[in-house]
Design a protein around this motif. Structure first.
Motif, PDB file in Angstrom:
ATOM      1  N   ARG A   1      16.669 -46.042  -3.984  1.00 52.07           N
ATOM      2  CA  ARG A   1      15.737 -45.206  -3.235  1.00 52.07           C
ATOM      3  C   ARG A   1      14.636 -46.121  -2.697  1.00 52.07           C
ATOM      4  O   ARG A   1      14.033 -46.873  -3.448  1.00 52.07           O
ATOM      5  CB  ARG A   1      15.159 -44.108  -4.116  1.00 52.07           C
ATOM      6  CG  ARG A   1      16.266 -43.397  -4.900  1.00 52.07           C
ATOM      7  CD  ARG A   1      15.886 -42.056  -5.448  1.00 52.07           C
ATOM      8  NE  ARG A   1      16.958 -41.539  -6.296  1.00 52.07           N
ATOM      9  CZ  ARG A   1      18.089 -41.027  -5.849  1.00 52.07           C
ATOM     10  NH1 ARG A   1      18.311 -40.958  -4.554  1.00 52.07           N
ATOM     11  NH2 ARG A   1      19.019 -40.581  -6.680  1.00 52.07           N
TER      12      ARG A   1
ATOM     13  N   TRP B   1      11.315 -46.872   0.203  1.00 50.77           N
ATOM     14  CA  TRP B   1      10.287 -46.484   1.163  1.00 50.77           C
ATOM     15  C   TRP B   1      10.039 -47.688   2.053  1.00 50.77           C
ATOM     16  O   TRP B   1       9.720 -48.773   1.566  1.00 50.77           O
ATOM     17  CB  TRP B   1       9.017 -46.068   0.445  1.00 50.77           C
ATOM     18  CG  TRP B   1       7.742 -46.159   1.255  1.00 50.77           C
ATOM     19  CD1 TRP B   1       6.668 -46.946   0.988  1.00 50.77           C
ATOM     20  CD2 TRP B   1       7.397 -45.406   2.435  1.00 50.77           C
ATOM     21  NE1 TRP B   1       5.682 -46.768   1.911  1.00 50.77           N
ATOM     22  CE2 TRP B   1       6.105 -45.813   2.824  1.00 50.77           C
ATOM     23  CE3 TRP B   1       8.064 -44.443   3.200  1.00 50.77           C
ATOM     24  CZ2 TRP B   1       5.454 -45.290   3.949  1.00 50.77           C
ATOM     25  CZ3 TRP B   1       7.427 -43.930   4.320  1.00 50.77           C
ATOM     26  CH2 TRP B   1       6.144 -44.337   4.678  1.00 50.77           C
TER      27      TRP B   1
ATOM     28  N   SER C   1      19.168 -43.766  -0.489  1.00 53.81           N
ATOM     29  CA  SER C   1      18.216 -42.806   0.071  1.00 53.81           C
ATOM     30  C   SER C   1      16.994 -43.581   0.557  1.00 53.81           C
ATOM     31  O   SER C   1      16.395 -44.335  -0.214  1.00 53.81           O
ATOM     32  CB  SER C   1      17.790 -41.776  -0.981  1.00 53.81           C
ATOM     33  OG  SER C   1      18.902 -41.021  -1.436  1.00 53.81           O
TER      34      SER C   1
ATOM     35  N   GLN D   1      15.529 -40.224   5.901  1.00 53.11           N
ATOM     36  CA  GLN D   1      14.467 -39.303   6.278  1.00 53.11           C
ATOM     37  C   GLN D   1      13.361 -40.068   7.001  1.00 53.11           C
ATOM     38  O   GLN D   1      13.049 -41.205   6.636  1.00 53.11           O
ATOM     39  CB  GLN D   1      13.872 -38.606   5.051  1.00 53.11           C
ATOM     40  CG  GLN D   1      14.797 -37.616   4.375  1.00 53.11           C
ATOM     41  CD  GLN D   1      14.134 -36.963   3.187  1.00 53.11           C
ATOM     42  OE1 GLN D   1      14.309 -37.402   2.053  1.00 53.11           O
ATOM     43  NE2 GLN D   1      13.338 -35.918   3.448  1.00 53.11           N
TER      44      GLN D   1
ATOM     45  N   GLU E   1      18.448 -47.755  -9.487  1.00 52.72           N
ATOM     46  CA  GLU E   1      18.877 -46.959 -10.630  1.00 52.72           C
ATOM     47  C   GLU E   1      20.259 -47.428 -11.086  1.00 52.72           C
ATOM     48  O   GLU E   1      21.107 -47.748 -10.253  1.00 52.72           O
ATOM     49  CB  GLU E   1      18.915 -45.478 -10.257  1.00 52.72           C
ATOM     50  CG  GLU E   1      17.569 -44.946  -9.771  1.00 52.72           C
ATOM     51  CD  GLU E   1      17.663 -43.519  -9.270  1.00 52.72           C
ATOM     52  OE1 GLU E   1      18.799 -43.012  -9.136  1.00 52.72           O
ATOM     53  OE2 GLU E   1      16.612 -42.910  -9.012  1.00 52.72           O
TER      54      GLU E   1
ATOM     55  N   ARG F   1       8.629 -43.604  -8.776  1.00 45.95           N
ATOM     56  CA  ARG F   1       9.541 -42.470  -8.589  1.00 45.95           C
ATOM     57  C   ARG F   1       8.763 -41.254  -8.070  1.00 45.95           C
ATOM     58  O   ARG F   1       9.225 -40.552  -7.163  1.00 45.95           O
ATOM     59  CB  ARG F   1      10.244 -42.122  -9.908  1.00 45.95           C
ATOM     60  CG  ARG F   1      11.257 -40.982  -9.772  1.00 45.95           C
ATOM     61  CD  ARG F   1      11.954 -40.716 -11.082  1.00 45.95           C
ATOM     62  NE  ARG F   1      12.770 -41.855 -11.467  1.00 45.95           N
ATOM     63  CZ  ARG F   1      13.947 -42.146 -10.950  1.00 45.95           C
ATOM     64  NH1 ARG F   1      14.453 -41.364 -10.008  1.00 45.95           N
ATOM     65  NH2 ARG F   1      14.622 -43.189 -11.353  1.00 45.95           N
ATOM     66  N   LEU F   2       7.591 -41.029  -8.634  1.00 52.11           N
ATOM     67  CA  LEU F   2       6.752 -39.935  -8.165  1.00 52.11           C
ATOM     68  C   LEU F   2       6.318 -40.173  -6.718  1.00 52.11           C
ATOM     69  O   LEU F   2       6.277 -39.239  -5.899  1.00 52.11           O
ATOM     70  CB  LEU F   2       5.514 -39.794  -9.057  1.00 52.11           C
ATOM     71  CG  LEU F   2       5.751 -39.289 -10.490  1.00 52.11           C
ATOM     72  CD1 LEU F   2       4.440 -39.318 -11.270  1.00 52.11           C
ATOM     73  CD2 LEU F   2       6.338 -37.889 -10.477  1.00 52.11           C
TER      74      LEU F   2
ATOM     75  N   TYR G   1       7.940 -41.904  -4.426  1.00 50.23           N
ATOM     76  CA  TYR G   1       9.080 -41.676  -3.533  1.00 50.23           C
ATOM     77  C   TYR G   1       9.324 -40.177  -3.346  1.00 50.23           C
ATOM     78  O   TYR G   1       9.558 -39.713  -2.227  1.00 50.23           O
ATOM     79  CB  TYR G   1      10.350 -42.341  -4.078  1.00 50.23           C
ATOM     80  CG  TYR G   1      11.530 -42.120  -3.159  1.00 50.23           C
ATOM     81  CD1 TYR G   1      11.753 -42.962  -2.073  1.00 50.23           C
ATOM     82  CD2 TYR G   1      12.384 -41.033  -3.346  1.00 50.23           C
ATOM     83  CE1 TYR G   1      12.787 -42.732  -1.188  1.00 50.23           C
ATOM     84  CE2 TYR G   1      13.426 -40.789  -2.462  1.00 50.23           C
ATOM     85  CZ  TYR G   1      13.633 -41.647  -1.390  1.00 50.23           C
ATOM     86  OH  TYR G   1      14.648 -41.398  -0.510  1.00 50.23           O
ATOM     87  N   THR G   2       9.258 -39.430  -4.427  1.00 49.96           N
ATOM     88  CA  THR G   2       9.474 -37.983  -4.354  1.00 49.96           C
ATOM     89  C   THR G   2       8.454 -37.331  -3.432  1.00 49.96           C
ATOM     90  O   THR G   2       8.779 -36.441  -2.630  1.00 49.96           O
ATOM     91  CB  THR G   2       9.388 -37.358  -5.758  1.00 49.96           C
ATOM     92  OG1 THR G   2      10.393 -37.941  -6.596  1.00 49.96           O
ATOM     93  CG2 THR G   2       9.605 -35.860  -5.703  1.00 49.96           C
ATOM     94  N   SER G   3       7.202 -37.788  -3.535  1.00 47.67           N
ATOM     95  CA  SER G   3       6.146 -37.239  -2.683  1.00 47.67           C
ATOM     96  C   SER G   3       6.392 -37.571  -1.217  1.00 47.67           C
ATOM     97  O   SER G   3       6.286 -36.700  -0.343  1.00 47.67           O
ATOM     98  CB  SER G   3       4.784 -37.803  -3.122  1.00 47.67           C
ATOM     99  OG  SER G   3       3.753 -37.344  -2.273  1.00 47.67           O
TER     100      SER G   3
ATOM    101  N   ALA H   1       9.243 -38.316   0.252  1.00 47.29           N
ATOM    102  CA  ALA H   1      10.438 -37.611   0.716  1.00 47.29           C
ATOM    103  C   ALA H   1      10.137 -36.143   0.999  1.00 47.29           C
ATOM    104  O   ALA H   1      10.683 -35.549   1.933  1.00 47.29           O
ATOM    105  CB  ALA H   1      11.563 -37.737  -0.307  1.00 47.29           C
ATOM    106  N   SER H   2       9.248 -35.544   0.195  1.00 48.31           N
ATOM    107  CA  SER H   2       8.917 -34.131   0.381  1.00 48.31           C
ATOM    108  C   SER H   2       8.121 -33.904   1.667  1.00 48.31           C
ATOM    109  O   SER H   2       8.157 -32.810   2.242  1.00 48.31           O
ATOM    110  CB  SER H   2       8.124 -33.608  -0.819  1.00 48.31           C
ATOM    111  OG  SER H   2       6.833 -34.194  -0.872  1.00 48.31           O
TER     112      SER H   2
END
Length: 287
Positions: free
Chosen positions: A112, A114, A170, A207, A226, A259-260, A262-264, A266-267
């Motif tokens: 994953r 950015w 991703s 994305q 991962e 990880r947090l 990346y999740t933010s 991506a959202s």
């Protein structure tokens, strides 16, 4: 002269498991050294993956720890895997940290990323990569032969996306990356056309984070790698970051923060369908 190489994921898995087995038996490093007529330093080097464990040494350790059956078979198989040479080791002129990263990337199950400055290396066309890598010549002389070898290495890395068990990739792209000119218009058009094709593959998730959206996380580019268990032996996720002069792996203790992040990101980014539509629009602007 080549830089020293760090241990591969397989070597680290094996080393960690051998250390765990010793601790399970209640042995100290000195106990193992005395039992096998080794030096304590040798035990430490094997358990910290500072040296590759010979198959005969692994057998002796497993005998000492009373490990048999399928568990023993798995560990011996892992030891054989750890002894295998990676394709990147043929490129002895690669900087040590870069070679170490390729070794980790080659064994990752999912990645994953950015991207805030340039496109991910796994997504680059040969023309785009040549301009990115060639840019280093402004800072340090890169002979033409070495430039071509670096480009060749980047293209070989991309084989992870085309094999029978491809890497799950991703990527969240800052929209500015798609608008930033690298090379001429032909290079940019070809690069964005390549992204359009990649976006259609089931194991690749692209994305775009629009410039018009408020970025709640302002951070440099990073890669979260991962790893799935191998022979029932786990390996922690790893984050790789780099700046102009430094390439390094982030301490495991703060991996969850990335990880947090990346999740933010991506959202806040466009959906994969909307992102592909935006890439097509930008591609046509480079026509």
């Amino acid at each position: 002269m080549s830089a020293s190489r760090g241990p591969s994921v397989r070597q680290r898995r094996l080393a960690a498991e051998l250390r765990r087995l010793r601790e399970q038996k209640g042995y100290t490093g000195d106990d193992v050294a005395d039992s096998l007529s080794w030096s304590t330093a040798k035990v430490s080097r094997i358990e910290n993956a500072r040296t590759g464990a010979k198959i005969t040494d692994v057998h002796r350790l497993l005998d000492l720890y009373d490990i048999g059956g399928s568990r023993r078979d798995d560990l011996i198989a892992l030891a054989h895997d750890a002894a295998e040479k990676g394709w990147w080791e043929d490129y002895r002129d690669l900087p040590g940290p870069y070679s170490d990263f390729i070794a980790l990337e080659a064994e990752a199950t999912a990645l994953r990323e950015w991207d805030s400055t340039v496109l991910a290396g796994l997504l680059q066309t040969e023309g785009y990569a040549r301009h990115v890598i060639g840019g280093w010549s402004d800072l340090a002389t890169l002979p033409p032969q070495e430039l071509e070898r670096r480009v060749e290495v980047r293209m070989r890395r991309q084989e992870l996306l085309t094999g029978p068990d491809p890497l799950e990739l991703s990527v969240v792209l800052d929209e500015a990356v798609l608008m930033r000119r690298v090379g001429d218009r032909k290079v940019m058009y070809g690069q964005l056309e390549h992204l359009c094709r990649l976006a259609e593959l089931p194991h690749i998730n692209l994305q775009v984070l629009p410039l018009s959206v408020t970025h709640s996380v302002l951070t440099e580019s990073f890669i979260l790698l991962e790893f799935s268990p191998v022979h029932d032996i786990t390996f922690p996720d790893i984050v790789h970051t780099e700046s102009l002069t430094i390439s390094h792996l982030v301490d495991e203790a703060v991996t969850f923060m990335y990880r947090l992040a990346y999740t933010s990101l991506a959202s806040q980014a466009l959906s994969t369908v909307e992102s592909r539509r935006r890439i097509v629009e930008l591609r046509d602007e480079w026509r």
